[in-house]
Design a protein around this motif. Structure first.
Motif, PDB file in Angstrom:
ATOM      1  N   MET A 193     -13.462 -18.490 -10.576  1.00 14.29           N
ATOM      2  CA  MET A 193     -13.689 -17.587  -9.436  1.00 14.29           C
ATOM      3  C   MET A 193     -12.734 -16.387  -9.490  1.00 14.29           C
ATOM      4  O   MET A 193     -12.518 -15.709  -8.483  1.00 14.29           O
ATOM      5  N   ARG A 202     -12.771 -13.332 -10.762  1.00 19.42           N
ATOM      6  CA  ARG A 202     -13.199 -11.972 -10.409  1.00 19.42           C
ATOM      7  C   ARG A 202     -13.436 -11.845  -8.906  1.00 19.42           C
ATOM      8  O   ARG A 202     -13.069 -10.839  -8.288  1.00 19.42           O
ATOM      9  N   GLU A 203     -14.014 -12.901  -8.303  1.00 16.64           N
ATOM     10  CA  GLU A 203     -14.197 -12.877  -6.841  1.00 16.64           C
ATOM     11  C   GLU A 203     -12.833 -12.800  -6.150  1.00 16.64           C
ATOM     12  O   GLU A 203     -12.648 -12.054  -5.188  1.00 16.64           O
ATOM     13  N   LYS A 204     -11.887 -13.594  -6.646  1.00 14.23           N
ATOM     14  CA  LYS A 204     -10.545 -13.564  -6.044  1.00 14.23           C
ATOM     15  C   LYS A 204      -9.910 -12.187  -6.205  1.00 14.23           C
ATOM     16  O   LYS A 204      -9.187 -11.728  -5.318  1.00 14.23           O
ATOM     17  N   ILE A 210     -11.526  -9.320  -6.284  1.00 17.22           N
ATOM     18  CA  ILE A 210     -12.159  -8.434  -5.294  1.00 17.22           C
ATOM     19  C   ILE A 210     -11.594  -8.727  -3.909  1.00 17.22           C
ATOM     20  O   ILE A 210     -11.278  -7.812  -3.140  1.00 17.22           O
ATOM     21  N   GLU A 211     -11.402  -9.998  -3.619  1.00 18.29           N
ATOM     22  CA  GLU A 211     -10.842 -10.350  -2.308  1.00 18.29           C
ATOM     23  C   GLU A 211      -9.380  -9.913  -2.172  1.00 18.29           C
ATOM     24  O   GLU A 211      -8.868  -9.794  -1.064  1.00 18.29           O
ATOM     25  N   ARG A 246     -22.399 -12.916  -7.244  1.00 15.63           N
ATOM     26  CA  ARG A 246     -20.993 -13.260  -6.990  1.00 15.63           C
ATOM     27  C   ARG A 246     -20.353 -12.281  -6.011  1.00 15.63           C
ATOM     28  O   ARG A 246     -19.627 -12.677  -5.097  1.00 15.63           O
ATOM     29  N   VAL A 247     -20.632 -10.992  -6.233  1.00 14.42           N
ATOM     30  CA  VAL A 247     -20.006  -9.957  -5.404  1.00 14.42           C
ATOM     31  C   VAL A 247     -20.500 -10.052  -3.961  1.00 14.42           C
ATOM     32  O   VAL A 247     -19.732  -9.904  -3.011  1.00 14.42           O
ATOM     33  N   ARG A 248     -21.793 -10.326  -3.818  1.00 14.17           N
ATOM     34  CA  ARG A 248     -22.358 -10.411  -2.465  1.00 14.17           C
ATOM     35  C   ARG A 248     -21.630 -11.461  -1.639  1.00 14.17           C
ATOM     36  O   ARG A 248     -21.399 -11.274  -0.452  1.00 14.17           O
ATOM     37  N   LYS A 249     -21.241 -12.548  -2.298  1.00 20.44           N
ATOM     38  CA  LYS A 249     -20.542 -13.620  -1.562  1.00 20.44           C
ATOM     39  C   LYS A 249     -19.162 -13.203  -1.064  1.00 20.44           C
ATOM     40  O   LYS A 249     -18.582 -13.848  -0.205  1.00 20.44           O
ATOM     41  N   THR A 250     -18.637 -12.109  -1.608  1.00 21.55           N
ATOM     42  CA  THR A 250     -17.338 -11.629  -1.122  1.00 21.55           C
ATOM     43  C   THR A 250     -17.521 -10.628   0.015  1.00 21.55           C
ATOM     44  O   THR A 250     -16.533 -10.098   0.540  1.00 21.55           O
TER      45      THR A 250
END
Ligand code: 5AD
Ligand code: FES
Length: 345
Positions: free
Chosen positions: A279, A281-283, A285-286, A328-332
């Protein structure tokens, strides 16, 4: 608590070396707070938009021998490849069709690609896709070469400084490379009007919290358009194979500090971060990142561009990565956009 230091950064104040050091040392207490403010700042300048850059890794030949890198000249175990100018332009065309409005041409330092060959590639991509930005990531070249490529149509250049500390630089590179020359290249690129990206590895061997505090001061002073950071990941066929790698925890915290220090910076959640943590890349972005750089190279060569072990997305077609990343990005709570994604002046 040292929340007040985060507040000061968020309100535009400069921090001292020791203040950055305090933040790094006490990050477990304030990382969520720092990430929340970093997201707010990103939102202020870029909204919830995440920019994508299509990366074309066009040669894994390299004349250098950086101790950390899998495509170093002395690694006899890798299968070397070069894409032809036609193949490179075709990759860029495919990227354009997929919606990319930035293409990044990246390679090892490969003298095969003369200024003339590269300028031809850049100008043909620019001619076919005048609404796209071209980013180069070709390592250290002469000022003359940087100028020719700029005149051919290149807009941006990525050249990670690797570390802002000369002594540390020398422990990661052989004597044939110099810290001064790398810094000189970065200054020249700026002078020539490129949008410039620098960066460093997190957790590279010998890196201390003091080094990281210096990195942040260096970034503040240089004020680059882009900053690429990712964890150091040992590669089995390099001198640094047995060193521990960097962590996602420290990398994401530094992403937040960079966003707070340079509010408008274009900040990728890197493939290296996605490699050490599913995760990652998601982290990223967050934590305040706003750029992703999926691969556009032909699948047949992807596994040959292994800067570090276990690199992700080496078997997927670019279109698959795009679909995957969109989800993945949408979930962030963010959204991938196809805009060029220039620096917010
Ligand atoms: N781990 C992580 N990043 C690496 N790079 C090179 N080797 C490694 C590694 N083992 C990074 C360097 C370089 C960029 C293209 O990839 O920072 O500038
Ligand atoms: Fe490449 Fe998910 S981004 S498969």
């Amino acid at each position: 608590m040292c929340k007040h230091l985060i507040d000061r950064l968020a309100s535009g104040s400069e921090l001292s070396h020791d203040e950055y050091l305090t933040l790094i040392d006490r990050r477990s207490e304030i990382r969520d707070y720092a990430a929340a403010l970093a997201r707010d700042i990103r939102q202020q300048y870029y909204g919830n938009r995440i920019f994508i850059r299509g990366l074309i890794e066009f040669t894994n030949y390299c004349k250098n021998n950086c101790y950390y890198c899998g495509i170093r000249a002395a690694n006899a175990k890798i299968d070397r490849y070069r894409l032809t100018p036609e193949e490179i332009v075709t990759c860029a065309d495919n990227g354009y069709e997929l919606g990319f409005r930035t293409v990044v041409l990246q390679g090892g330092e490969d003298p095969y690609y003369t200024d003339e060959i590269l300028a031809d590639i850049v100008s043909s991509i620019k001619k076919k896709h005048p609404d796209s930005a071209i980013t180069l990531s070709l390592g250290e070249r002469s000022r003359q070469s940087y100028r020719i490529l700029r005149e051919a149509g290149a807009d941006r250049y990525l050249l990670r400084h690797e570390t802002a500390d000369k002594t540390h630089y020398e422990t990661l590179h052989p004597d044939s490379m110099s810290f001064e020359h790398r810094m000189q290249c970065i200054r020249e690129l700026k002078d020539l009007g490129y949008q410039v990206g620098v960066g460093f590895m997190v957790g590279s061997p010998g890196q201390t919290a003091e080094h990281l505090a210096r990195e942040l001061l260096f970034l503040k002073q240089l004020n680059p358009h882009m900053v690429g950071i990712g964890p150091f990941i040992p590669h089995q066929d390099t001198p640094l194979r047995d060193e521990p790698g960097g962590t996602a925890e420290l990398t994401t915290f530094l992403l937040s500090l960079i966003r707070l220090t340079l509010p408008r910076v274009l900040l990728p959640a890197t493939t290296a971060l996605g490699t050490i943590d599913a995760m990652g890349r998601e982290k990223g972005i967050e934590a305040g990142a706003n750029v992703l750089m999926p691969n556009l190279s032909p699948v047949g060569v992807r596994k040959k561009y292994m800067l570090y072990d276990n690199k992700i997305c080496t078997g997927e077609e670019a279109a698959q990565c795009i679909t995957c990343l969109k989800n993945r990005v949408r979930k962030t709570g963010c959204e991938i956009v196809t805009a060029r994604g220039d620096y917010a002046e």
